[in-house]
Design an enzyme around this catalytic site. Structure first.
Site, short mmCIF file in Angstrom:
data_model
loop_
_atom_site.label_atom_id
_atom_site.label_comp_id
_atom_site.label_asym_id
_atom_site.label_seq_id
_atom_site.Cartn_x
_atom_site.Cartn_y
_atom_site.Cartn_z
N ILE A 181 -2.65 -8.20 -28.63
CA ILE A 181 -2.66 -6.79 -29.02
C ILE A 181 -1.89 -6.02 -27.96
O ILE A 181 -2.35 -5.85 -26.84
CB ILE A 181 -4.10 -6.25 -29.13
CG1 ILE A 181 -4.90 -7.10 -30.11
CG2 ILE A 181 -4.09 -4.80 -29.57
CD1 ILE A 181 -6.38 -6.80 -30.09
N ASP A 182 -0.70 -5.59 -28.31
CA ASP A 182 0.20 -4.91 -27.37
C ASP A 182 0.11 -3.41 -27.60
O ASP A 182 0.69 -2.88 -28.55
CB ASP A 182 1.62 -5.42 -27.56
CG ASP A 182 2.59 -4.82 -26.55
OD1 ASP A 182 2.10 -4.15 -25.61
OD2 ASP A 182 3.80 -5.02 -26.69
N SER A 183 -0.60 -2.71 -26.69
CA SER A 183 -0.73 -1.26 -26.84
C SER A 183 0.59 -0.54 -26.60
O SER A 183 0.73 0.64 -26.93
CB SER A 183 -1.78 -0.72 -25.86
OG SER A 183 -1.44 -1.05 -24.52
N GLY A 184 1.58 -1.25 -26.05
CA GLY A 184 2.89 -0.63 -25.83
C GLY A 184 3.83 -0.79 -27.01
O GLY A 184 4.93 -0.22 -27.00
#
Length: 307
Positions: A181-184
């Site tokens: 899960i890449d919040s960026g």
């Protein structure tokens, strides 16, 4: 004094429905429109009760608490005591947050003479200290503001290295992958606003046409449509984005039939998403082979409890 009770009730119905919806979004509770509006009708009925001999029911703190519990019971049902108390607390939090925001906005635009006069405590001046204009305009703005802040808080809670299982389906092809899960990751389709996730070739094997894999990230001209299998052509989209070096690039993405994410003991279905295939490894250590967009979790629908 003339009080337009129907207008007051209608305004309260709208506000109560919005507060219940905000509560559902805050806790990601699944509730039908019928239940939500039924709860809003019961909540707004307090305006009518106040003009009847039964006003004493909601005139005391205990009565208000029990009435709020009835609203939550109708809107969200009862599963466990802990979940019910969470729903009730979130409902009060959303009400206090938006109500306090409305008072703050009204206070900001009033001078000291307004509150120094007896109008502040005079109930015959209906609409003070929070006027109809403040409520009708300020409440929707504060509702959207609160929802955005809640969404940002949820995204920030996800650590950038959080891993989860995901299953993709294209036609009769199912692909299981381990996703980070890449919040960026903020890549979305500019037309449909569908979030884009990335899947590397190792997770797909030979089940996905090779032409769909991104071979050269600097390639700005799409390949010929004839090189793409006919059944995949209606699913493709070219997503423009700006690379780290500032150059404009394109990423080929494909619309899946279904994306199911196993996250925190729940199965979540993302009904609106795109998948970009890459031919290189996404993790140097091999811990994951796909990257999720955070909106896919934020707006996913819970379909089952993962076993």
């Amino acid at each position: 004094m003339v009080v337009y009770l129907d207008a007051v009730w209608a305004l309260n119905l709208f506000i109560d429905a919005c507060l219940l919806k905000l509560t559902a979004l805050m806790l990601k509770r699944q509730t039908s429109r019928l239940r939500l509006w039924s709860g809003a009708i019961i909540a707004s009925a307090v305006v009518l009760i106040l003009f009847t001999p039964a006003a004493f029911i909601v005139d005391q703190p205990l009565g208000k608490l029990l009435y709020s519990a009835l609203i939550i019971l109708v809107a969200f049902g009862f599963h466990r005591v802990s979940i019910f108390l969470q729903n009730l607390a979130a409902f009060y939090f959303s009400a206090f947050a938006t109500g306090g925001g409305l008072f703050a906005v009204h206070y900001f635009f009033q001078d000291a003479s307004f509150y120094a006069s007896n109008r502040f405590l005079n109930t015959t001046n209906y609409g003070d200290p929070i006027s109809w204009i403040t409520v009708c305009i300020g409440f929707p703005i504060l509702w959207v503001f609160s929802k955005k802040r809640i969404d940002q808080t949820v995204v920030r809670k996800w650590n950038s290295t959080t891993l989860t299982d995901v299953r993709l389906r294209f036609f009769d092809i199912c692909i299981d992958a381990k996703a980070m899960i890449d919040s960026g990751n903020k890549l979305v389709d500019p037309l449909t606003r569908a979030p884009v996730m990335f899947v590397e070739k190792s997770a797909c094997g030979d089940r996905i046409p090779k032409v769909l894999f991104q071979m050269d990230s600097r390639q700005l001209v799409p390949p010929e449509l004839n090189s793409i299998p006919e059944e995949w052509r209606n699913r493709i989209a070219w997503i423009p984005y700006r690379a780290v070096d500032g150059s404009n690039q394109l990423s080929l993405a494909v619309r899946p039939d279904q994306v199911v994410i196993m996250f925190e003991g729940k199965k979540m279905e993302c009904t609106k998403s795109l998948v970009a295939f890459v031919d290189h490894s996404l993790s140097s250590s091999g811990d994951f082979n796909s990257i999720l967009h955070p909106d896919m979790l934020l707006h996913g629908n819970v379909i089952d409890t993962a076993s």
